[in-house]
Scaffold this motif. Sequence first.
Motif, PDB file in Angstrom:
ATOM      1  N   ALA A   1      18.647   2.882  15.581  1.00  0.00           N
ATOM      2  CA  ALA A   1      17.849   2.113  14.628  1.00  0.00           C
ATOM      3  C   ALA A   1      16.490   1.726  15.188  1.00  0.00           C
ATOM      4  O   ALA A   1      15.492   1.686  14.459  1.00  0.00           O
ATOM      5  N   VAL A   2      16.427   1.432  16.484  1.00  0.00           N
ATOM      6  CA  VAL A   2      15.135   1.067  17.086  1.00  0.00           C
ATOM      7  C   VAL A   2      14.158   2.237  16.983  1.00  0.00           C
ATOM      8  O   VAL A   2      12.971   2.049  16.682  1.00  0.00           O
ATOM      9  N   ALA A   3      14.652   3.450  17.208  1.00  0.00           N
ATOM     10  CA  ALA A   3      13.782   4.627  17.089  1.00  0.00           C
ATOM     11  C   ALA A   3      13.381   4.859  15.645  1.00  0.00           C
ATOM     12  O   ALA A   3      12.231   5.218  15.354  1.00  0.00           O
ATOM     13  N   ASN A   4      14.309   4.647  14.721  1.00  0.00           N
ATOM     14  CA  ASN A   4      13.985   4.852  13.305  1.00  0.00           C
ATOM     15  C   ASN A   4      13.061   3.768  12.773  1.00  0.00           C
ATOM     16  O   ASN A   4      12.385   3.965  11.761  1.00  0.00           O
ATOM     17  N   ALA A   5      13.021   2.622  13.459  1.00  0.00           N
ATOM     18  CA  ALA A   5      12.128   1.546  13.015  1.00  0.00           C
ATOM     19  C   ALA A   5      10.659   1.927  13.159  1.00  0.00           C
ATOM     20  O   ALA A   5       9.802   1.428  12.416  1.00  0.00           O
ATOM     21  N   VAL A   6      10.365   2.814  14.093  1.00  0.00           N
ATOM     22  CA  VAL A   6       8.963   3.138  14.376  1.00  0.00           C
ATOM     23  C   VAL A   6       8.261   3.730  13.155  1.00  0.00           C
ATOM     24  O   VAL A   6       7.220   3.212  12.720  1.00  0.00           O
ATOM     25  N   PRO A   7       8.761   4.824  12.543  1.00  0.00           N
ATOM     26  CA  PRO A   7       8.033   5.368  11.400  1.00  0.00           C
ATOM     27  C   PRO A   7       8.031   4.447  10.190  1.00  0.00           C
ATOM     28  O   PRO A   7       7.055   4.447   9.420  1.00  0.00           O
ATOM     29  N   VAL A   8       9.092   3.659  10.002  1.00  0.00           N
ATOM     30  CA  VAL A   8       9.099   2.726   8.868  1.00  0.00           C
ATOM     31  C   VAL A   8       8.012   1.675   9.050  1.00  0.00           C
ATOM     32  O   VAL A   8       7.278   1.339   8.111  1.00  0.00           O
ATOM     33  N   ALA A   9       7.894   1.169  10.268  1.00  0.00           N
ATOM     34  CA  ALA A   9       6.856   0.172  10.543  1.00  0.00           C
ATOM     35  C   ALA A   9       5.468   0.788  10.416  1.00  0.00           C
ATOM     36  O   ALA A   9       4.530   0.139   9.923  1.00  0.00           O
ATOM     37  N   GLU A  10       5.311   2.035  10.846  1.00  0.00           N
ATOM     38  CA  GLU A  10       4.015   2.714  10.715  1.00  0.00           C
ATOM     39  C   GLU A  10       3.652   2.893   9.245  1.00  0.00           C
ATOM     40  O   GLU A  10       2.495   2.674   8.846  1.00  0.00           O
ATOM     41  N   TYR A  11       4.621   3.305   8.447  1.00  0.00           N
ATOM     42  CA  TYR A  11       4.399   3.434   6.997  1.00  0.00           C
ATOM     43  C   TYR A  11       3.963   2.086   6.413  1.00  0.00           C
ATOM     44  O   TYR A  11       3.001   2.001   5.631  1.00  0.00           O
ATOM     45  N   THR A  12       4.682   1.030   6.807  1.00  0.00           N
ATOM     46  CA  THR A  12       4.373  -0.295   6.279  1.00  0.00           C
ATOM     47  C   THR A  12       2.965  -0.721   6.649  1.00  0.00           C
ATOM     48  O   THR A  12       2.204  -1.228   5.806  1.00  0.00           O
ATOM     49  N   LEU A  13       2.601  -0.522   7.906  1.00  0.00           N
ATOM     50  CA  LEU A  13       1.247  -0.867   8.340  1.00  0.00           C
ATOM     51  C   LEU A  13       0.204  -0.097   7.533  1.00  0.00           C
ATOM     52  O   LEU A  13      -0.796  -0.676   7.073  1.00  0.00           O
ATOM     53  N   ALA A  14       0.432   1.197   7.369  1.00  0.00           N
ATOM     54  CA  ALA A  14      -0.519   2.011   6.607  1.00  0.00           C
ATOM     55  C   ALA A  14      -0.671   1.481   5.192  1.00  0.00           C
ATOM     56  O   ALA A  14      -1.792   1.375   4.664  1.00  0.00           O
ATOM     57  N   MET A  15       0.438   1.122   4.553  1.00  0.00           N
ATOM     58  CA  MET A  15       0.379   0.632   3.180  1.00  0.00           C
ATOM     59  C   MET A  15      -0.311  -0.725   3.100  1.00  0.00           C
ATOM     60  O   MET A  15      -1.051  -1.003   2.151  1.00  0.00           O
ATOM     61  N   ILE A  16      -0.070  -1.579   4.088  1.00  0.00           N
ATOM     62  CA  ILE A  16      -0.767  -2.877   4.101  1.00  0.00           C
ATOM     63  C   ILE A  16      -2.270  -2.669   4.160  1.00  0.00           C
ATOM     64  O   ILE A  16      -3.039  -3.279   3.401  1.00  0.00           O
ATOM     65  N   LEU A  17      -2.710  -1.816   5.063  1.00  0.00           N
ATOM     66  CA  LEU A  17      -4.147  -1.597   5.235  1.00  0.00           C
ATOM     67  C   LEU A  17      -4.771  -0.904   4.023  1.00  0.00           C
ATOM     68  O   LEU A  17      -5.868  -1.268   3.582  1.00  0.00           O
ATOM     69  N   LEU A  18      -4.081   0.095   3.482  1.00  0.00           N
ATOM     70  CA  LEU A  18      -4.618   0.799   2.316  1.00  0.00           C
ATOM     71  C   LEU A  18      -4.658  -0.111   1.096  1.00  0.00           C
ATOM     72  O   LEU A  18      -5.634  -0.101   0.336  1.00  0.00           O
ATOM     73  N   ALA A  19      -3.597  -0.908   0.909  1.00  0.00           N
ATOM     74  CA  ALA A  19      -3.590  -1.831  -0.221  1.00  0.00           C
ATOM     75  C   ALA A  19      -4.708  -2.855  -0.084  1.00  0.00           C
ATOM     76  O   ALA A  19      -5.364  -3.216  -1.072  1.00  0.00           O
ATOM     77  N   GLY A  20      -4.924  -3.328   1.143  1.00  0.00           N
ATOM     78  CA  GLY A  20      -5.985  -4.306   1.360  1.00  0.00           C
ATOM     79  C   GLY A  20      -7.365  -3.784   1.012  1.00  0.00           C
ATOM     80  O   GLY A  20      -8.243  -4.546   0.591  1.00  0.00           O
ATOM     81  N   LYS A  21      -7.571  -2.491   1.194  1.00  0.00           N
ATOM     82  CA  LYS A  21      -8.859  -1.875   0.843  1.00  0.00           C
ATOM     83  C   LYS A  21      -8.932  -1.460  -0.626  1.00  0.00           C
ATOM     84  O   LYS A  21      -9.935  -0.889  -1.070  1.00  0.00           O
ATOM     85  N   GLY A  22      -7.860  -1.714  -1.374  1.00  0.00           N
ATOM     86  CA  GLY A  22      -7.878  -1.335  -2.789  1.00  0.00           C
ATOM     87  C   GLY A  22      -7.867   0.161  -3.009  1.00  0.00           C
ATOM     88  O   GLY A  22      -8.356   0.650  -4.030  1.00  0.00           O
ATOM     89  N   VAL A  23      -7.291   0.896  -2.068  1.00  0.00           N
ATOM     90  CA  VAL A  23      -7.373   2.357  -2.114  1.00  0.00           C
ATOM     91  C   VAL A  23      -6.660   2.937  -3.318  1.00  0.00           C
ATOM     92  O   VAL A  23      -7.146   3.881  -3.948  1.00  0.00           O
ATOM     93  N   PHE A  24      -5.499   2.407  -3.665  1.00  0.00           N
ATOM     94  CA  PHE A  24      -4.707   3.016  -4.741  1.00  0.00           C
ATOM     95  C   PHE A  24      -5.412   2.887  -6.084  1.00  0.00           C
ATOM     96  O   PHE A  24      -5.501   3.849  -6.853  1.00  0.00           O
ATOM     97  N   ASP A  25      -5.938   1.709  -6.366  1.00  0.00           N
ATOM     98  CA  ASP A  25      -6.669   1.511  -7.617  1.00  0.00           C
ATOM     99  C   ASP A  25      -7.950   2.339  -7.632  1.00  0.00           C
ATOM    100  O   ASP A  25      -8.285   2.961  -8.646  1.00  0.00           O
ATOM    101  N   ALA A  26      -8.651   2.380  -6.496  1.00  0.00           N
ATOM    102  CA  ALA A  26      -9.896   3.150  -6.432  1.00  0.00           C
ATOM    103  C   ALA A  26      -9.644   4.636  -6.648  1.00  0.00           C
ATOM    104  O   ALA A  26     -10.400   5.318  -7.344  1.00  0.00           O
ATOM    105  N   ARG A  27      -8.569   5.158  -6.063  1.00  0.00           N
ATOM    106  CA  ARG A  27      -8.271   6.570  -6.241  1.00  0.00           C
ATOM    107  C   ARG A  27      -7.947   6.882  -7.699  1.00  0.00           C
ATOM    108  O   ARG A  27      -8.411   7.879  -8.264  1.00  0.00           O
ATOM    109  N   ASP A  28      -7.171   6.021  -8.335  1.00  0.00           N
ATOM    110  CA  ASP A  28      -6.811   6.261  -9.727  1.00  0.00           C
ATOM    111  C   ASP A  28      -8.036   6.208 -10.632  1.00  0.00           C
ATOM    112  O   ASP A  28      -8.177   7.006 -11.558  1.00  0.00           O
ATOM    113  N   ARG A  29      -8.927   5.253 -10.359  1.00  0.00           N
ATOM    114  CA  ARG A  29     -10.147   5.167 -11.177  1.00  0.00           C
ATOM    115  C   ARG A  29     -11.016   6.402 -10.979  1.00  0.00           C
ATOM    116  O   ARG A  29     -11.569   6.952 -11.940  1.00  0.00           O
TER     117      ARG A  29
END
Length: 335
Positions: free
Chosen positions: A107-135
Amino acid sequence: MPERPQALFAMTPENLPLVFPPQVLARLRESVDIDPALVAQDFSAPGVADVLARAEILVTGWGCPRLDAAVLDAAPKLRAVLHSAGSVKGLATPELWRRGIAVSSAAVANAVPVAEYTLAMILLAGKGVFDARDRLRTERAFPGWGLVPGIGNHGRRVGVIGASRIGRKVIELLRPFDLVPTLTDPYVDEAGAAALGVPLLPLDDLLRTSDVVTVHAPETPETRHLIGPRELSLMPDGAVLINTARGGLLDHDALIAELRTGRLSAILDVTDPEPLPAESPLYDLPNAFITPHLAGSQGNEVARLGLAVVAEAERVGAGQALAHGIAPSELERMA
């Protein structure tokens, strides 16, 4: 050179070469006597029973049969179960610990990519990337240069629900950024939160004060629909809810109703049910970003799970304690 302990693979055969590619498998076979051509999906199958009777180590993975008393009776020499995936709930029974058999998980090894995904989504959401891409996709026109109000990651407040292995890794990955994390977890006290470097808050206070809420709790009868209509109503306008844990932690009917108002956004790698039915509104809501349960180990990341098992097998061979052993008391708090 001491004799290598006898081991047996127990998992879905198709997954074995992914989790244990040639270099990882070669290292494992330096520590244990194991035949990669013999992979147990049925412990009573021809050829399996003889090896099981001699096995000191089971190397398990997705698809491993449940290790009940009958199986363990047929494995009198078994002393360790090394699981090459995250949760052991699908295969572990109390009988393992009653017989003094050590159990570990990757589980500790599997936590790494999940945490990386989460970090990426936090940063992308903070920049408004999803809404900007859709627009941009809809309007097919670049909006021009200029400051965009309401976005950015400087000082954004991130609430982490659950100091699980993944939750702790997320907190660790957040440290280099100008983000403000907080934590809620009923099993963590103030000293434990201080050791992680985050303030500890009650769930309601965390929800009220977070721009992003990311869920890393196990799904148990007590946490089913942990986030429901009342909890969603506490989140501030414009907040983002991320779930990479289990779909049942969120009340999806309440979430859909809240998303339809446009007040919140959601990033969901897990859903309830999973997969979602084709008619689910979550596919079409512009403020819902859905991915197909891929935050965990995928592609070349899966070999990290095998390496975690190899390290544990080396410890068993050296007479050392497992680094990622699981106690039965932990099961109720694990995913």
